[in-house]
Design a protein around this motif. Structure first.
Motif, PDB file in Angstrom:
ATOM      1  N   TRP A  24       0.522  -1.312  -0.029  1.00 20.95           N
ATOM      2  CA  TRP A  24      -0.047  -0.322  -0.010  1.00 20.95           C
ATOM      3  C   TRP A  24       0.802   1.368   0.029  1.00 20.95           C
ATOM      4  O   TRP A  24       0.267   2.379  -0.433  1.00 20.95           O
ATOM      5  CB  TRP A  24      -0.815   0.037   1.467  1.00 20.95           C
ATOM      6  CG  TRP A  24      -1.854  -1.144   1.384  1.00 20.95           C
ATOM      7  CD1 TRP A  24      -1.664  -2.213   1.959  1.00 20.95           C
ATOM      8  CD2 TRP A  24      -3.089  -1.108   0.555  1.00 20.95           C
ATOM      9  NE1 TRP A  24      -2.645  -3.052   1.661  1.00 20.95           N
ATOM     10  CE2 TRP A  24      -3.829  -2.601   0.792  1.00 20.95           C
ATOM     11  CE3 TRP A  24      -3.563  -0.645  -0.538  1.00 20.95           C
ATOM     12  CZ2 TRP A  24      -4.885  -3.164   0.431  1.00 20.95           C
ATOM     13  CZ3 TRP A  24      -4.961  -0.981  -1.152  1.00 20.95           C
ATOM     14  CH2 TRP A  24      -5.451  -2.541  -0.818  1.00 20.95           C
ATOM     15  N   GLY A  25       1.995   1.134   0.608  1.00 27.19           N
ATOM     16  CA  GLY A  25       2.790   2.523   0.583  1.00 27.19           C
ATOM     17  C   GLY A  25       2.615   3.119   2.118  1.00 27.19           C
ATOM     18  O   GLY A  25       1.969   2.189   2.952  1.00 27.19           O
ATOM     19  N   VAL A  26       2.943   4.337   2.101  1.00 22.54           N
ATOM     20  CA  VAL A  26       2.733   5.116   3.353  1.00 22.54           C
ATOM     21  C   VAL A  26       1.360   5.498   3.775  1.00 22.54           C
ATOM     22  O   VAL A  26       0.557   6.028   2.904  1.00 22.54           O
ATOM     23  CB  VAL A  26       3.762   6.588   3.475  1.00 22.54           C
ATOM     24  CG1 VAL A  26       3.523   7.182   4.613  1.00 22.54           C
ATOM     25  CG2 VAL A  26       5.167   6.073   3.212  1.00 22.54           C
ATOM     26  N   ARG A  27       0.766   5.262   5.076  1.00 22.53           N
ATOM     27  CA  ARG A  27      -0.490   5.751   5.465  1.00 22.53           C
ATOM     28  C   ARG A  27      -0.272   7.156   6.171  1.00 22.53           C
ATOM     29  O   ARG A  27       0.731   7.733   6.586  1.00 22.53           O
ATOM     30  CB  ARG A  27      -1.211   4.733   6.261  1.00 22.53           C
ATOM     31  CG  ARG A  27      -0.482   4.623   7.734  1.00 22.53           C
ATOM     32  CD  ARG A  27      -1.206   3.470   8.377  1.00 22.53           C
ATOM     33  NE  ARG A  27      -2.150   4.460   9.402  1.00 22.53           N
ATOM     34  CZ  ARG A  27      -2.605   3.664  10.428  1.00 22.53           C
ATOM     35  NH1 ARG A  27      -2.510   2.223  10.715  1.00 22.53           N
ATOM     36  NH2 ARG A  27      -3.414   4.319  11.218  1.00 22.53           N
ATOM     37  N   THR A 152      -5.870   6.495   4.865  1.00 25.23           N
ATOM     38  CA  THR A 152      -5.655   6.176   3.593  1.00 25.23           C
ATOM     39  C   THR A 152      -4.083   6.025   3.076  1.00 25.23           C
ATOM     40  O   THR A 152      -3.164   6.102   3.878  1.00 25.23           O
ATOM     41  CB  THR A 152      -6.440   6.846   2.428  1.00 25.23           C
ATOM     42  OG1 THR A 152      -6.511   6.556   1.308  1.00 25.23           O
ATOM     43  CG2 THR A 152      -5.873   8.359   2.553  1.00 25.23           C
ATOM     44  N   PHE A 153      -3.842   5.880   1.794  1.00 26.52           N
ATOM     45  CA  PHE A 153      -2.332   5.859   1.557  1.00 26.52           C
ATOM     46  C   PHE A 153      -2.130   6.648   0.237  1.00 26.52           C
ATOM     47  O   PHE A 153      -3.073   7.131  -0.440  1.00 26.52           O
ATOM     48  CB  PHE A 153      -2.092   4.304   0.940  1.00 26.52           C
ATOM     49  CG  PHE A 153      -2.374   3.278   2.112  1.00 26.52           C
ATOM     50  CD1 PHE A 153      -1.338   2.912   3.033  1.00 26.52           C
ATOM     51  CD2 PHE A 153      -3.794   2.882   2.257  1.00 26.52           C
ATOM     52  CE1 PHE A 153      -1.530   2.215   4.098  1.00 26.52           C
ATOM     53  CE2 PHE A 153      -3.831   1.831   3.072  1.00 26.52           C
ATOM     54  CZ  PHE A 153      -2.816   1.516   3.891  1.00 26.52           C
ATOM     55  N   LEU A 163      -0.804  12.627  -4.997  1.00 30.68           N
ATOM     56  CA  LEU A 163      -1.238  13.161  -3.939  1.00 30.68           C
ATOM     57  C   LEU A 163      -0.736  12.147  -2.710  1.00 30.68           C
ATOM     58  O   LEU A 163      -0.984  10.904  -2.882  1.00 30.68           O
ATOM     59  CB  LEU A 163      -2.503  13.257  -3.914  1.00 30.68           C
ATOM     60  CG  LEU A 163      -3.263  14.184  -4.819  1.00 30.68           C
ATOM     61  CD1 LEU A 163      -4.891  14.343  -4.778  1.00 30.68           C
ATOM     62  CD2 LEU A 163      -2.662  15.460  -4.547  1.00 30.68           C
ATOM     63  N   SER A 164      -0.381  12.953  -1.648  1.00 26.02           N
ATOM     64  CA  SER A 164      -0.205  12.136  -0.483  1.00 26.02           C
ATOM     65  C   SER A 164      -1.347  11.571   0.251  1.00 26.02           C
ATOM     66  O   SER A 164      -2.616  11.982   0.073  1.00 26.02           O
ATOM     67  CB  SER A 164       0.782  13.300   0.550  1.00 26.02           C
ATOM     68  OG  SER A 164      -0.177  14.089   1.142  1.00 26.02           O
ATOM     69  N   ALA A 165      -1.187  10.745   1.232  1.00 24.62           N
ATOM     70  CA  ALA A 165      -2.357  10.304   1.808  1.00 24.62           C
ATOM     71  C   ALA A 165      -3.112  11.302   2.493  1.00 24.62           C
ATOM     72  O   ALA A 165      -4.336  11.306   2.701  1.00 24.62           O
ATOM     73  CB  ALA A 165      -1.828   9.340   2.981  1.00 24.62           C
TER      74      ALA A 165
END
Length: 196
Positions: A24-27, A152-153, A163-165
């Motif tokens: 998922w990546g960074v939350r 979210t992520f 876009l960042s989380a």
């Protein structure tokens, strides 16, 4: 804010698979899980209904696919399931974003119980939580979106836009609130109102 005595808490897809960072990546919002737990506790303590949704992903390799451990609820949710008043809990299984397109039929269950107000929390802010809230608003429910009880992520969209989380969460809040789909609120506000 007034929380109805039969307002339903809809807990969206709080599943173990969302812990797989490499997928998922960074939350954002590390406090979300504590806030989700606080909402469940407040709802169960007051005898209000709680709906848990589970996403059975049809995407090959998804951490949320059926038969994979990531499909199960996170431990703190699993520990709370079944602790509410008799008949006040529902589990909806779905494979799309909206909880209204799952099994059993969420809309029919809410209608049969005479429920007109929902509080939405869970994962992901801008995906299933937002989609369920938008649809609920369109169906005429009064919706409170507990933003700090979601996360979210970061994502990449068209033309290389990223876009960042946190940016996605803010966009969801603005869209839901500004578009009249839901009132965006905090966990503390909701718990306080539900305790009155």
């Amino acid at each position: 804010m007034e929380i109805a005595e039969n307002a339903a808490l809809v807990v969206i897809d709080v599943q173990q698979g969302f812990e797989e960072v490499e997928y998922w990546g960074v939350r954002n919002n590390p406090e979300a899980d504590d806030n989700i737990a606080a909402l469940i506790d407040a709802w169960q303590a007051s005898g209000r209904p709680v709906v848990f949704t589970r996403h059975d992903s049809t995407t090959p390799g998804s951490p949320l696919r059926p038969g994979y451990e990531g499909n199960g609820f996170k431990e703190y949710v699993e520990r709370r399931r079944g602790k509410g008043a008799a008949g006040s809990e529902l589990v909806v299984v779905k494979s799309v974003n909206s909880a209204f397109y799952g099994t059993p039929d969420l809309g029919a269950w809410l209608k049969a119980a005479g429920i007109g107000q929902l509080v939405v929390a869970g994962i992901q802010t801008n995906m299933c939580a937002e989609t369920t809230s938008r649809m609920a608003g369109n169906l005429g429910y009064e919706v409170f979106f507990a933003l700090d009880a979601t996360y979210t992520f970061g994502q990449e969209g068209p033309w290389g836009w990223e876009l960042s989380a946190q940016e996605l969460a803010r966009a969801t809040a603005v869209s839901l609130h500004g578009g009249g789909f839901a009132k965006v609120v905090t966990t503390e506000e909701v718990v306080k109102a539900a305790s009155v």
